[in-house]
Design a protein around this motif. Structure first.
Motif, PDB file in Angstrom:
ATOM      1  N   THR A  58      15.866  -6.904 -78.850  1.00 34.24           N
ATOM      2  CA  THR A  58      14.760  -7.751 -79.302  1.00 34.24           C
ATOM      3  C   THR A  58      14.256  -8.632 -78.169  1.00 34.24           C
ATOM      4  OG1 THR A  58      16.300  -9.444 -80.074  1.00 34.24           O
ATOM      5  CG2 THR A  58      15.620  -7.773 -81.676  1.00 34.24           C
ATOM      6  N   CYS A 109      -2.756 -10.588 -87.594  1.00 29.84           N
ATOM      7  CA  CYS A 109      -1.429 -10.844 -87.032  1.00 29.84           C
ATOM      8  C   CYS A 109      -1.512 -12.037 -86.071  1.00 29.84           C
ATOM      9  CB  CYS A 109      -0.892  -9.641 -86.244  1.00 29.84           C
ATOM     10  SG  CYS A 109      -0.399  -8.218 -87.235  1.00 29.84           S
ATOM     11  N   LEU A 145       8.042 -10.484 -88.637  1.00 25.25           N
ATOM     12  CA  LEU A 145       8.922  -9.738 -87.742  1.00 25.25           C
ATOM     13  C   LEU A 145       9.512 -10.712 -86.733  1.00 25.25           C
ATOM     14  CD1 LEU A 145       9.703  -6.771 -87.277  1.00 25.25           C
ATOM     15  CD2 LEU A 145       7.809  -6.594 -85.688  1.00 25.25           C
ATOM     16  N   LEU A 167      10.403  -3.395 -85.378  1.00 23.97           N
ATOM     17  CA  LEU A 167      10.378  -3.154 -83.939  1.00 23.97           C
ATOM     18  C   LEU A 167      10.963  -1.773 -83.676  1.00 23.97           C
ATOM     19  CD1 LEU A 167      11.781  -6.564 -82.620  1.00 23.97           C
ATOM     20  CD2 LEU A 167       9.414  -5.774 -82.457  1.00 23.97           C
ATOM     21  N   ILE A 189       5.673  -1.687 -82.230  1.00 23.26           N
ATOM     22  CA  ILE A 189       5.762  -2.176 -83.609  1.00 23.26           C
ATOM     23  C   ILE A 189       5.239  -1.106 -84.555  1.00 23.26           C
ATOM     24  CG2 ILE A 189       4.870  -3.901 -85.241  1.00 23.26           C
ATOM     25  CD1 ILE A 189       4.665  -5.848 -82.853  1.00 23.26           C
TER      26      ILE A 189
END
Length: 300
Positions: A134, A163, A290, A122, A144
């Motif tokens: 976050t 993704c 992530l 991130l 990203i």
């Protein structure tokens, strides 16, 4: 051809496994046995021995209810003989009461693969450094960055092939998913949002501005991606970075003249040329996760 007089001994430890495969009359070369992607720890004329951790060899972990299972496949193949073989390997445990999914560093993760090192993180708003938070308001952008370090390798282009967002750090059969990138590099989320790939600064980096979505609102969200580093001289419609631009249609990030590679984004992208990674050495893929990150609704 069948393997004769065979015997497998499996010892499932707390975080490791020892497997001994004993051959009888078959003429198998025991050095050619594989457990997942692992070579034998040792072998003789009649035995193949594997002593490995569950973190190695591409073991799959399945957690359901009060059960935890690690599964893999013991395989054998040889170019010189018709012998071929596959046998499931399963270690099952009661799920420990204090077991929780693996904790991931929410800002940046690093994965080593061969002589390549993948990074997935991130970023702050202008991609100049790591994110300071976050938590992202609904509708804002989640910056990203995916990259690959390739000191001793030919220059490679970095792609995000697939993704999905999930509310679990490990994808499970019952996981609810939100598709972000599908069909080998198509940013399908851009069909319903302002998400987009940003212009490349380096061939080995890919910047994605992902508009925060309603999925998993207020919960911990994890983004699971398949990163691909590939030879820029060997691209096809399975190696691309496409996003949808309103009133213009699908556009290819790296070369507007090759937007035809995106023509399959709303159907099914299949390569006409099938090239094995193992034999072709055109690139490498890496799964990455992530999170956790949180999407908040300021109006809620």
């Amino acid at each position: 051809t069948h393997f004769c007089l065979i015997h497998m001994k499996l010892d499932c430890g707390t975080d490791f496994v020892t497997l001994v495969w004993t051959e009888g009359r078959s003429r198998a070369d025991t050095s050619l046995f594989r457990l997942g992607n692992c070579f034998p720890t040792s072998f003789s004329a009649t035995e193949a021995v594997f002593s490995v951790d569950f973190d190695d060899c591409d073991f799959r972990r399945i957690v359901t209810g009060d059960r935890m299972m690690f599964t893999n496949d013991l395989t054998y193949s040889s170019d010189s003989t018709p012998l071929s073989f596959s046998h499931p390997v399963v270690c099952a445990y009661e799920r420990p009461e204090d077991w929780y999914p693996r904790l991931y560093a929410p800002i940046f993760n690093t994965y080593g693969l061969g002589d390549l090192e993948f990074h997935f993180g991130l970023m702050n708003a202008d991609f100049s450094g790591p994110a300071e938070s976050t938590s992202f308001p609904l509708g804002s952008f989640i910056p990203i960055m995916a990259s690959v370090a390739q000191e001793s390798h030919q220059p490679l282009l970095l792609f995000l092939q697939e993704c999905v967002a999930a509310t679990t750090p490990e994808l499970q059969p019952e996981s609810t998913l939100y598709p972000i990138i599908a069909n080998e590099g198509c940013l399908v989320d851009s069909l319903v949002s302002r998400s987009k790939f940003e212009p490349r600064q380096k061939s080995s980096e890919l910047h994605l501005s992902l508009q925060a979505f309603r999925f998993g609102l207020g919960e911990e969200v994890f983004i699971h991606c398949k990163l691909m580093a590939w030879d820029p001289n060997s691209l096809d419609n399975t190696k691309k970075a496409c996003h949808y631009v309103k009133e213009h249609g699908w556009e290819q990030l790296d070369n507007s003249a090759s937007r035809y590679l995106c023509a399959c984004c709303e159907s099914d992208c299949k390569s006409r040329r099938v090239r094995s990674l193992a034999s072709g050495k055109r690139g490498m893929a890496q799964q990455a996760v992530l999170g956790p990150l949180t999407i908040t609704d300021v109006n809620y």
